[in-house]
Scaffold this active site. Structure first.
Site, PDB file in Angstrom:
ATOM      1  CG  HIS A  89      -1.610   1.141   1.319  1.00  0.00           C
ATOM      2  ND1 HIS A  89      -2.942   1.455   0.946  1.00  0.00           N
ATOM      3  CD2 HIS A  89      -1.265   2.355   1.998  1.00  0.00           C
ATOM      4  CE1 HIS A  89      -3.295   2.659   1.451  1.00  0.00           C
ATOM      5  NE2 HIS A  89      -2.235   3.320   1.991  1.00  0.00           N
ATOM      6  CD  GLU A  90       2.025   3.589   3.522  1.00  0.00           C
ATOM      7  OE1 GLU A  90       2.316   4.664   3.207  1.00  0.00           O
ATOM      8  OE2 GLU A  90       1.099   3.455   4.515  1.00  0.00           O
ATOM      9  CG  HIS A 105       5.350  11.432  -5.519  1.00  0.00           C
ATOM     10  ND1 HIS A 105       6.621  11.472  -5.184  1.00  0.00           N
ATOM     11  CD2 HIS A 105       5.128  12.745  -5.845  1.00  0.00           C
ATOM     12  CE1 HIS A 105       7.128  12.588  -5.249  1.00  0.00           C
ATOM     13  NE2 HIS A 105       6.278  13.472  -5.429  1.00  0.00           N
ATOM     14  CG  HIS A 112       0.569   6.403  -0.412  1.00  0.00           C
ATOM     15  ND1 HIS A 112      -0.794   6.778  -0.872  1.00  0.00           N
ATOM     16  CD2 HIS A 112       0.070   6.016   0.720  1.00  0.00           C
ATOM     17  CE1 HIS A 112      -1.687   6.578  -0.250  1.00  0.00           C
ATOM     18  NE2 HIS A 112      -1.169   5.845   0.841  1.00  0.00           N
TER      19      HIS A 112
HETATM   20 ZN   LIG Z   1      -2.123   5.125   2.420  1.00  0.00          ZN
END
Ligand SMILES: [Zn+2]
Length: 231
Positions: free
Chosen positions: A101-102, A109, A105
């Site tokens: 999940h991270e 980006h 991100h």
């Molecule tokens: Zn998150």
């Protein structure tokens, strides 16, 4: 006197508060359960994150360990993915889900994903609006200066908007995580259900956050019109 209107405040805020508590307990129980179930390929969260990042040409994103539980996050300014201790070094289903999940991100980006860019643009105004908005608003009510109260409403409203924009950002990161974990063969079969249980519960906490911000905004709006009626 409008500050004494606690009944109205509780009526509006209690459903949002209950949803928030429910979401928190759900994410904690799902995280606890799937932190104890070992992932069959034996990869730690850090290894999962590295694999997902590298597969997306994000070799320049570093992975660090950070203190706390569920303190995992991606820092877009420093291009660092910070994973909590139990995610970083643990080969569990929960760790794989959080790490992917991270990493999602970081991919957002890189791809300049719209809602994430909007969210970044909003950060400065939200940092001010979340504390200054209510002060200006209450000042406007006390002094019976409608324009001042409305400025306060808009400042605080930015916080609510921020909480709403956060929802698609989080849902998208979780969707990317689930897709990559199964397509890259990192999790198998029923393991994906565990990943979903953790990430869906986490998503619900962001929905609850938005509902809380909106209910507070609604309370301020009702105070504003209630104050005007009495004049
Ligand atoms: Zn998150």
């Amino acid at each position: 006197m409008f500050f004494g209107n606690y009944g109205l405040y509780f009526l509006i805020s209690i459903p949002a508060l209950l949803l928030g508590l429910y979401a928190q307990s759900k994410v904690q129980s799902a995280y606890k359960k799937y932190s104890q179930i070992r992932i069959s390929n034996g990869m730690t969260g850090a290894e999962v994150a590295r694999k997902v990042l590298d597969a997306n040409n994000l070799r320049n994103v570093r992975i660090e360990q950070v203190r706390g539980t569920l303190s995992d996050h991606y820092d877009p300014r420093k291009k660092v993915l910070r994973l909590s201790q139990s995610v970083y070094g643990t080969p569990s289903i929960a760790a794989a889900g959080v790490a992917a999940h991270e990493a999602g991100h970081a991919i957002q980006h890189k791809e300049k994903y719209g809602p994430l860019s909007l969210r970044s643009i909003m950060v400065p105004s939200v940092q001010i609006g979340s504390w200054l908005g209510p002060i200006i608003f209450m000042g406007g009510l006390l002094l019976a200066m409608d324009n001042l109260a409305i400025i306060g409403l808009f400042l605080f409203g930015a916080t609510s908007l921020f909480a709403i924009v956060t929802i698609p950002v989080e849902l998208d990161a979780s969707k990317r995580a689930k897709d990559v974990l199964s397509s890259a063969g990192i999790v198998y079969g029923s393991e994906l259900n565990g990943v979903s249980a953790v990430l869906d519960a986490a998503a619900l906490t962001y929905v609850a956050g938005a509902v809380q911000a909106l209910s507070t905004l609604l309370y301020y709006i009702l105070l504003f019109f209630g104050g005007r009626r009495r004049r």
